[in-house]
Motif scaffolding. Structure first.
Motif, PDB file in Angstrom:
ATOM      1  N   LYS A 113       5.082  11.680  16.324  1.00  0.00           N
ATOM      2  CA  LYS A 113       3.802  12.015  15.715  1.00  0.00           C
ATOM      3  C   LYS A 113       3.902  12.465  14.259  1.00  0.00           C
ATOM      4  O   LYS A 113       2.897  12.503  13.572  1.00  0.00           O
ATOM      5  N   LYS A 114       5.050  12.814  13.784  1.00  0.00           N
ATOM      6  CA  LYS A 114       5.182  13.365  12.435  1.00  0.00           C
ATOM      7  C   LYS A 114       5.890  12.367  11.523  1.00  0.00           C
ATOM      8  O   LYS A 114       7.018  11.942  11.810  1.00  0.00           O
ATOM      9  N   PHE A 115       5.235  12.019  10.422  1.00  0.00           N
ATOM     10  CA  PHE A 115       5.775  11.036   9.493  1.00  0.00           C
ATOM     11  C   PHE A 115       5.527  11.493   8.067  1.00  0.00           C
ATOM     12  O   PHE A 115       4.455  12.010   7.753  1.00  0.00           O
ATOM     13  N   ILE A 116       6.512  11.302   7.225  1.00  0.00           N
ATOM     14  CA  ILE A 116       6.380  11.636   5.809  1.00  0.00           C
ATOM     15  C   ILE A 116       6.704  10.380   5.010  1.00  0.00           C
ATOM     16  O   ILE A 116       7.758   9.774   5.196  1.00  0.00           O
ATOM     17  N   ILE A 117       5.801  10.000   4.146  1.00  0.00           N
ATOM     18  CA  ILE A 117       6.007   8.854   3.269  1.00  0.00           C
ATOM     19  C   ILE A 117       6.308   9.407   1.880  1.00  0.00           C
ATOM     20  O   ILE A 117       5.505  10.143   1.315  1.00  0.00           O
ATOM     21  N   VAL A 118       7.466   9.066   1.361  1.00  0.00           N
ATOM     22  CA  VAL A 118       7.877   9.531   0.033  1.00  0.00           C
ATOM     23  C   VAL A 118       7.726   8.365  -0.935  1.00  0.00           C
ATOM     24  O   VAL A 118       8.217   7.269  -0.678  1.00  0.00           O
ATOM     25  N   VAL A 119       7.040   8.623  -2.036  1.00  0.00           N
ATOM     26  CA  VAL A 119       6.802   7.579  -3.032  1.00  0.00           C
ATOM     27  C   VAL A 119       7.260   8.054  -4.406  1.00  0.00           C
ATOM     28  O   VAL A 119       7.296   9.253  -4.665  1.00  0.00           O
ATOM     29  N   PRO A 120       7.600   7.122  -5.294  1.00  0.00           N
ATOM     30  CA  PRO A 120       8.150   7.513  -6.597  1.00  0.00           C
ATOM     31  C   PRO A 120       7.125   7.807  -7.687  1.00  0.00           C
ATOM     32  O   PRO A 120       7.505   8.251  -8.764  1.00  0.00           O
ATOM     33  N   SER A 121       5.846   7.534  -7.427  1.00  0.00           N
ATOM     34  CA  SER A 121       4.873   7.754  -8.505  1.00  0.00           C
ATOM     35  C   SER A 121       3.490   8.042  -7.943  1.00  0.00           C
ATOM     36  O   SER A 121       3.194   7.730  -6.787  1.00  0.00           O
ATOM     37  N   ILE A 122       2.650   8.600  -8.785  1.00  0.00           N
ATOM     38  CA  ILE A 122       1.268   8.890  -8.400  1.00  0.00           C
ATOM     39  C   ILE A 122       0.524   7.588  -8.104  1.00  0.00           C
ATOM     40  O   ILE A 122      -0.253   7.510  -7.142  1.00  0.00           O
TER      41      ILE A 122
END
Length: 172
Positions: A113-122
């Motif tokens: 149920k827990k997910f984190i999406i990491v992205v490099p820019s706004i």
């Protein structure tokens, strides 16, 4: 204008399956947890719900080798660096769709149920948020109206963090 998504693109379904197959053998998650802390006469207790991975690293390595064989990728266990994986797809093939659908699939198969999406820019963050919005109804149709919440992490918003930890809905 409303977008229509094709949920039967074989290459996308194969990519999703390749990811979910890494967790083959994982029992259905029951990630309830609680924690307490205290200082002097002040006690704090919180309930939460997390992803409880029960597979060993060795089992995941075996699953990875099986996925590589199924996808005609040369296996090399020396390249296994712990629990870090990549999915590589050509530009314009729907990588965002694939990882969003993978979230729903991991929830369906293993109750994660827990997910984190990491992205490099706004700019990319805004694109991901827009994709979450425009694919929401599409995924609700495929996954029986799965309960889902998504928001941007903000260290100043502790209540959102508490909600992320304690909610039983899919949290992104």
């Amino acid at each position: 204008m409303k977008f229509h998504f094709d949920s039967n693109q074989s290459y996308q379904l194969e990519a999703v399956k390749s990811i979910t197959d890494l967790f083959e053998g994982q029992p259905l998650n029951n990630g309830d947890f609680s924690f307490s802390s205290g200082y002097g006469s002040i006690n704090y207790h919180e309930e939460g719900f997390g992803n409880n991975l029960l597979l060993t690293e060795e089992q995941i390595r075996k699953n990875l080798e099986q996925v590589q064989l199924q996808n005609n990728i040369t296996t090399n266990t020396e390249q296994f660096h712990g629990m870090h994986f990549t999915v590589e797809m050509e530009t314009g093939t729907g990588k965002t769709y694939v990882y969003l659908r993978t979230i729903y699939e991991l929830n369906k198969l293993y109750n994660f149920k827990k997910f984190i999406i990491v992205v490099p820019s706004i700019a990319i963050r805004e694109g991901v948020l827009k994709n979450l919005e425009i694919t929401h109804q599409h995924f609700q149709t495929i996954y029986d109206n799965a309960s889902i919440n998504f928001n941007v992490y903000d260290a100043k918003n502790v209540s959102a963090l508490r909600s992320f930890a304690s909610s039983t809905a899919i949290q992104i």
